[in-house]
Scaffold this motif. Structure first.
Motif, PDB file in Angstrom:
ATOM      1  N   ILE A 147       0.698  -1.285   0.413  1.00 14.02           N
ATOM      2  CA  ILE A 147      -0.352   0.278   0.522  1.00 14.02           C
ATOM      3  C   ILE A 147       1.080   1.420   0.294  1.00 14.02           C
ATOM      4  CG2 ILE A 147      -1.966   1.686   1.046  1.00 14.02           C
ATOM      5  CD1 ILE A 147      -2.618  -1.650   1.607  1.00 14.02           C
ATOM      6  N   TYR A 148       0.649   2.082  -0.870  1.00 16.01           N
ATOM      7  CA  TYR A 148       1.590   3.311  -1.327  1.00 16.01           C
ATOM      8  C   TYR A 148       0.935   4.954  -1.237  1.00 16.01           C
ATOM      9  CZ  TYR A 148       5.803   6.203  -3.178  1.00 16.01           C
ATOM     10  OH  TYR A 148       6.833   6.715  -3.261  1.00 16.01           O
ATOM     11  N   MET A 149      -0.276   5.261  -0.173  1.00 15.11           N
ATOM     12  CA  MET A 149      -0.867   5.704  -0.073  1.00 15.11           C
ATOM     13  C   MET A 149      -0.473   7.554   0.496  1.00 15.11           C
ATOM     14  SD  MET A 149      -4.012   4.671  -1.404  1.00 15.11           S
ATOM     15  CE  MET A 149      -5.444   3.992  -0.852  1.00 15.11           C
ATOM     16  N   PRO A 150      -1.258   8.359  -0.276  1.00 19.33           N
ATOM     17  CA  PRO A 150      -1.594   9.802   0.692  1.00 19.33           C
ATOM     18  C   PRO A 150      -2.378   9.450   2.385  1.00 19.33           C
ATOM     19  CG  PRO A 150      -2.608   9.713  -1.185  1.00 19.33           C
ATOM     20  CD  PRO A 150      -2.616   8.238  -1.265  1.00 19.33           C
ATOM     21  N   MET A 151      -2.902  10.475   3.209  1.00 22.57           N
ATOM     22  CA  MET A 151      -3.296   9.698   3.897  1.00 22.57           C
ATOM     23  C   MET A 151      -4.690   9.781   3.479  1.00 22.57           C
ATOM     24  SD  MET A 151      -1.769   9.295   6.786  1.00 22.57           S
ATOM     25  CE  MET A 151      -3.010  10.666   7.958  1.00 22.57           C
ATOM     26  N   ILE A 152      -5.873   9.097   3.531  1.00 23.53           N
ATOM     27  CA  ILE A 152      -6.723   9.197   2.537  1.00 23.53           C
ATOM     28  C   ILE A 152      -7.926   8.228   3.137  1.00 23.53           C
ATOM     29  CG2 ILE A 152      -6.681  10.471   1.074  1.00 23.53           C
ATOM     30  CD1 ILE A 152      -6.725   8.288  -0.528  1.00 23.53           C
ATOM     31  N   PRO A 153      -9.095   8.344   3.528  1.00 21.20           N
ATOM     32  CA  PRO A 153      -9.909   7.325   4.152  1.00 21.20           C
ATOM     33  C   PRO A 153      -9.604   5.547   2.896  1.00 21.20           C
ATOM     34  CG  PRO A 153     -11.628   9.042   3.922  1.00 21.20           C
ATOM     35  CD  PRO A 153      -9.632   9.672   3.609  1.00 21.20           C
ATOM     36  N   GLU A 154      -9.584   5.663   2.204  1.00 23.20           N
ATOM     37  CA  GLU A 154      -8.938   4.779   1.063  1.00 23.20           C
ATOM     38  C   GLU A 154      -8.049   3.492   1.661  1.00 23.20           C
ATOM     39  OE1 GLU A 154      -9.875   7.151  -0.179  1.00 23.20           O
ATOM     40  OE2 GLU A 154     -11.536   6.656  -1.203  1.00 23.20           O
ATOM     41  N   THR A 155      -6.944   4.388   2.063  1.00 22.81           N
ATOM     42  CA  THR A 155      -5.382   4.481   2.760  1.00 22.81           C
ATOM     43  C   THR A 155      -5.918   3.486   3.959  1.00 22.81           C
ATOM     44  OG1 THR A 155      -4.647   5.750   2.126  1.00 22.81           O
ATOM     45  CG2 THR A 155      -3.263   4.213   3.764  1.00 22.81           C
ATOM     46  N   VAL A 156      -7.044   3.826   5.166  1.00 20.01           N
ATOM     47  CA  VAL A 156      -7.408   2.888   6.041  1.00 20.01           C
ATOM     48  C   VAL A 156      -8.403   1.786   5.264  1.00 20.01           C
ATOM     49  CG1 VAL A 156      -8.568   2.795   8.267  1.00 20.01           C
ATOM     50  CG2 VAL A 156      -7.659   5.168   7.559  1.00 20.01           C
ATOM     51  N   ILE A 157      -9.491   2.549   4.689  1.00 15.88           N
ATOM     52  CA  ILE A 157      -9.942   1.097   3.803  1.00 15.88           C
ATOM     53  C   ILE A 157      -9.189   0.068   3.136  1.00 15.88           C
ATOM     54  CG2 ILE A 157     -11.936   0.585   1.840  1.00 15.88           C
ATOM     55  CD1 ILE A 157     -12.977   4.076   2.889  1.00 15.88           C
ATOM     56  N   SER A 158      -8.479   0.225   2.676  1.00 10.58           N
ATOM     57  CA  SER A 158      -7.227  -1.224   2.129  1.00 10.58           C
ATOM     58  C   SER A 158      -7.238  -1.670   2.984  1.00 10.58           C
ATOM     59  CB  SER A 158      -6.423   0.016   1.282  1.00 10.58           C
ATOM     60  OG  SER A 158      -6.714   0.637   0.508  1.00 10.58           O
ATOM     61  N   MET A 159      -6.239  -0.819   4.204  1.00  6.78           N
ATOM     62  CA  MET A 159      -5.526  -1.771   5.269  1.00  6.78           C
ATOM     63  C   MET A 159      -6.425  -3.171   6.023  1.00  6.78           C
ATOM     64  SD  MET A 159      -3.665   1.152   6.794  1.00  6.78           S
ATOM     65  CE  MET A 159      -2.177   0.660   8.113  1.00  6.78           C
ATOM     66  N   LEU A 160      -8.245  -2.107   6.110  1.00  5.37           N
ATOM     67  CA  LEU A 160      -8.463  -3.285   6.515  1.00  5.37           C
ATOM     68  C   LEU A 160      -9.293  -3.756   6.440  1.00  5.37           C
ATOM     69  CD1 LEU A 160     -10.685  -0.347   8.588  1.00  5.37           C
ATOM     70  CD2 LEU A 160      -9.339  -2.392   9.919  1.00  5.37           C
ATOM     71  N   ALA A 161      -9.217  -3.554   4.693  1.00  3.69           N
ATOM     72  CA  ALA A 161     -10.157  -5.620   4.011  1.00  3.69           C
ATOM     73  C   ALA A 161      -9.314  -6.070   3.263  1.00  3.69           C
ATOM     74  CB  ALA A 161     -10.669  -3.976   2.026  1.00  3.69           C
ATOM     75  N   VAL A 193      -0.323  -3.425  -5.880  1.00  7.30           N
ATOM     76  CA  VAL A 193      -0.385  -3.018  -4.888  1.00  7.30           C
ATOM     77  C   VAL A 193      -1.515  -1.661  -5.090  1.00  7.30           C
ATOM     78  CG1 VAL A 193       1.573  -0.865  -5.177  1.00  7.30           C
ATOM     79  CG2 VAL A 193       2.017  -3.147  -6.225  1.00  7.30           C
ATOM     80  N   ILE A 194      -1.355  -0.874  -3.894  1.00  6.87           N
ATOM     81  CA  ILE A 194      -2.615   0.012  -3.697  1.00  6.87           C
ATOM     82  C   ILE A 194      -1.789   0.956  -3.770  1.00  6.87           C
ATOM     83  CG2 ILE A 194      -4.642   0.436  -3.214  1.00  6.87           C
ATOM     84  CD1 ILE A 194      -5.124  -2.147  -1.574  1.00  6.87           C
ATOM     85  N   THR A 195      -2.758   2.814  -5.002  1.00  4.20           N
ATOM     86  CA  THR A 195      -1.965   3.885  -4.596  1.00  4.20           C
ATOM     87  C   THR A 195      -2.697   4.652  -4.773  1.00  4.20           C
ATOM     88  OG1 THR A 195       0.027   4.816  -5.496  1.00  4.20           O
ATOM     89  CG2 THR A 195      -0.735   3.128  -7.282  1.00  4.20           C
ATOM     90  N   ALA A 196      -2.670   5.409  -5.159  1.00  8.11           N
ATOM     91  CA  ALA A 196      -3.683   6.798  -5.764  1.00  8.11           C
ATOM     92  C   ALA A 196      -2.985   7.132  -6.648  1.00  8.11           C
ATOM     93  CB  ALA A 196      -3.371   7.994  -4.705  1.00  8.11           C
ATOM     94  N   ASP A 197      -3.309   8.501  -7.620  1.00  9.18           N
ATOM     95  CA  ASP A 197      -2.573   8.921  -8.539  1.00  9.18           C
ATOM     96  C   ASP A 197      -1.883  10.069  -8.207  1.00  9.18           C
ATOM     97  OD1 ASP A 197      -5.119  10.798  -7.349  1.00  9.18           O
ATOM     98  OD2 ASP A 197      -5.615  11.206  -9.292  1.00  9.18           O
ATOM     99  N   GLY A 198      -2.278  10.874  -6.542  1.00 13.08           N
ATOM    100  CA  GLY A 198      -1.261  11.631  -6.022  1.00 13.08           C
ATOM    101  C   GLY A 198      -2.317  11.902  -4.800  1.00 13.08           C
ATOM    102  N   GLY A 199      -1.453  12.997  -4.155  1.00 14.76           N
ATOM    103  CA  GLY A 199      -2.121  13.041  -2.634  1.00 14.76           C
ATOM    104  C   GLY A 199      -1.185  14.488  -2.626  1.00 14.76           C
ATOM    105  N   TYR A 200      -1.933  15.537  -1.648  1.00 15.47           N
ATOM    106  CA  TYR A 200      -2.052  16.980  -1.565  1.00 15.47           C
ATOM    107  C   TYR A 200      -0.545  17.063  -0.576  1.00 15.47           C
ATOM    108  CZ  TYR A 200      -5.333  18.029  -4.696  1.00 15.47           C
ATOM    109  OH  TYR A 200      -6.168  17.767  -5.403  1.00 15.47           O
TER     110      TYR A 200
END
Ligand code: WTA
Length: 664
Positions: A147-161, A193-200
């Protein structure tokens, strides 16, 4: 190699206690979750029974355990091994089943100011859908997902899933480079790998997906191609990215095919939950393996007792990134397992200005706030006039983690942020310990600014000399954990020998933490920093040798030595001394410095970028050729150079120290 691995002599300074102490107010004590010192006695009398009681009372088990601790094959511990549970169910479904579905789990605040609220019912629904999506992408129990993510809810959702499916996540902090990410993906053999396009970050979009692309395109370290089959991409930054047909999928497009029906299965308590990489004394980061039942027990217990959480009324906020262990235990597992309400903030404290954190506290009426000393010192520098513009009266408890907190910062934190009345819990723990180990209990402990003070109930801590004998009060030594604890690291992923060598070789049956500590006259614990080659920069662990290998990997560098030097704001700063190859006289030192700082940032990540790079002609070495980093540290900190008699060439240090002084 280091000249001072794990010895007490390498401690740079001794903390001291001037007798200042803050007992809990009667009002706080009366409402505290732990208000009787009896808890310490009970836990000490039978630590295993104490932890079994926490595991039973605080968690929901699919199959109750009958075994508590199995320590028949030290140092490989098993806790609650015949029990089965689902970690995600403990963080989600059970709260909904208890009628708490409408309680807010996460108040998300994006850096640009966008917000999102997720109740426990909504979060549970999202995690179920994500679990179904991951199942159809082939994720099953025992797999690892990066998991390579910004600090967004989907990060938590991914970890828990991932956890819900009995798989293990390996979260890689979004500030790490493509090379660091790839090394971690390879080590855990992730297929997804779960990621995002980018984060702020700092007012602009910081790209993530392009780093994943780069990581997957890198040459295969040992001739094996990357194990990754799919990259799942959350849309967050809106930045342009490329999608590789057949490999890359948009989260928001995929998720629409899945419903929110998903029954959580029970998995054994020792099923891996996550692998998190941390810097050690040698070059390659270690994959710290945590498992399910014991980890969740201690994360849940300490979150409740140390933060004194009242899930029905408190609003908690931990400013860490989920990419570090603090985020794992005190954003994801501790708070959610307790059914607490928390704030999750995407960005940096100074965006758009230094009022941002205080504005968030005011807006969400945060009552419990957990951050790092480095952040507090930055806020001190900016000045109290900033937080004073906000209503911080909702705060009732403050926490600190990541490095020793200096008493000045402690007092400022309490006076300016905590209105001169909130307790401050200084919590000592590590990626390896999984959860807090040494910390006050705020209803019981008379607080001392700068000290973490006391082991948690059920945890056996000692400060020992080099031979493993406990030191007396008033003395300094090395911190050890004397008995296995539920959230302890179970192994170094793929390298059990390294697990043994790093933590258990020194003292046999006692866990060697790598930290120096002193006991004061009351027996309270004062942390003194690392005794090994691990640096602590802004609460992040960095390895001197890892940065040295990055530096010598540069074509211009012949030799490099790195030290962590005291820094007013970041605690320590990375200072590098390099010898350039002889043909490099054509570039100026200023150019070399700039180039090498950027080189380290691109190889490891921006957090590892040296504050200074000094080009020198020689490095101080003993006659047997070991670099004496201790002396370099003296020079970097502008101190008188220590004993140089063991150096092969005693003039070397004079030249280096002149070089450092010239640049100050
Ligand atoms: C240091 C972070 C003093 C320590 C949770 C430890 C601290 C390392 C404190 C672990 C504290 C963490 N007082 N030192 N309250 N908290 N440390 O693995 O040197 O990122 O060994 O875990 O940080 O860092 P890690």
């Amino acid at each position: 190699m280091s000249d001072d691995h794990g010895t007490i002599e390498s401690l740079s300074s001794l903390a001291h206690d001037d007798g200042e102490s803050y007992p809990p107010s009667a009002e706080f004590r009366e409402q505290a979750n732990q208000r009787s010192p009896e808890v310490y006695l009970r836990a000490a009398a039978d630590p295993e029974a104490y932890w079994a009681e926490q595991a039973q009372n605080r968690l929901t088990w699919k199959k109750p355990f009958t075994e508590i601790l199995d320590w028949t094959n030290p140092p490989f511990a098993k806790w609650f091994a015949d029990g089965e549970l689902n970690v995600a169910e403990n963080c989600l479904d059970r709260h909904v089943a208890n009628g708490l579905g409408d309680r807010v789990a996460i108040h998300f605040e994006g850096e640009p100011g966008d917000t999102r609220t997720l109740t426990y019912a909504e979060l549970t629904h999202e995690v179920k859908r994500a679990a179904n999506m991951l199942t159809s992408l082939g994720v099953t129990a025992g797999d690892r997902v990066a998991i390579y993510m910004p600090m967004i809810p989907e990060t938590v959702i991914s970890m828990l899933a991932v956890a819900r499916l009995g798989a293990a996540h390996s979260v890689v902090f979004g500030g790490f480079s493509a090379e660091s990410l790839r090394a971690r993906i390879d080590d855990v053999e992730a297929e997804l790998v779960i990621t995002a396009d980018g984060g702020y970050r700092k007012g602009r979009v910081s790209p993530l997906k392009p780093v994943v692309d780069q990581a997957l395109e890198l040459d295969d370290a040992d001739g094996k191609p990357s194990t990754v089959k799919h990259v799942l991409v959350v849309k967050r930054g809106g930045n342009d990215i490329e999608m590789t047909e057949g490999r890359d999928l948009w989260w928001h497009e995929e998720i629409t095919s899945y419903d929110g029906e998903h029954t959580p299965k029970g998995f054994p308590a020792e099923n891996p939950l996550f692998i998190l990489y941390t810097s050690g004394t040698t070059g390659k980061p270690k994959g710290i393996l945590h498992t399910s039942g014991g980890y969740l027990t201690q994360a849940t217990t300490t979150f409740s007792d140390v933060f004194d959480i009242k899930p029905e009324s408190d609003v908690f906020w931990c400013t860490a990134d989920v990419g570090w262990v603090t985020g794992h235990s005190y954003i994801v597992y501790g708070p959610l397992s307790n059914g607490a309400t928390q704030v999750m903030y995407e960005g940096t404290p100074d965006t758009p200005d230094w009022g941002r954190w205080w504005q968030i506290i005011e807006k969400y009426k945060v009552s419990i706030f957990y951050t790092a000393p480095t952040a507090i010192r930055s806020c001190m520098k900016v000045g109290r006039q900033v937080p004073e513009q906000y209503d911080l009266s909702s705060l009732r408890l403050l926490g600190s983690v990541g490095e020793p907190i200096n008493p000045e910062a402690w007092r400022w934190y309490r006076d300016v942020i905590g209105a001169g009345k909130t307790p401050i819990v200084d919590t000592w723990w590590q990626t390896e310990t999984g959860a807090m180990m040494v910390a006050p209990l705020p209803g019981l402990t008379s607080l001392k600014p700068g000290s973490s003070q006391i082991a948690q109930p059920g945890i056996s801590i000692a400060v020992v000399d080099d031979d493993g004998n406990p030191v007396e009060n008033g003395q300094g030594g090395l911190l050890v954990v004397e008995r296995p604890w539920p959230a302890m690291v179970r192994n170094v992923w793929g390298d059990p020998q390294r697990f043994i060598d790093t933590y258990w070789d020194k003292f046999g049956d006692k866990y060697f933490a790598g930290d120096g500590a002193r006991l004061d006259e009351d027996g309270d614990i004062w942390f003194l920093g690392r005794v090994d080659d691990v640096m602590n920069v802004s609460g992040h662990r960095l390895s001197t040798t890892e940065i040295e290998s990055a530096l010598v990997g540069h074509h211009a560098v012949a030799e490099a030595a790195v030290v962590g030097a005291d820094d007013e704001t970041t605690g320590q700063a990375v200072v590098a001394f390099v010898i350039l190859k002889s043909q490099q006289h054509l570039i100026t030192e200023a150019e070399a410095e700039q180039e090498l700082r950027a080189h380290v940032a691109s190889h490891i990540g921006a957090i590892a970028r040296p504050r200074n790079v000094y080009v020198v002609n020689e490095l101080p070495k003993t006659r047997s050729g070991k670099i004496m980093r201790r002396l370099l540290k003296d020079a970097a900190e502008g101190r008188k150079i220590g004993d140089t008699t063991t150096l092969a060439d005693t003039m070397v240090m004079q030249l280096i120290s002149d070089r450092v002084v010239a640049e100050r």
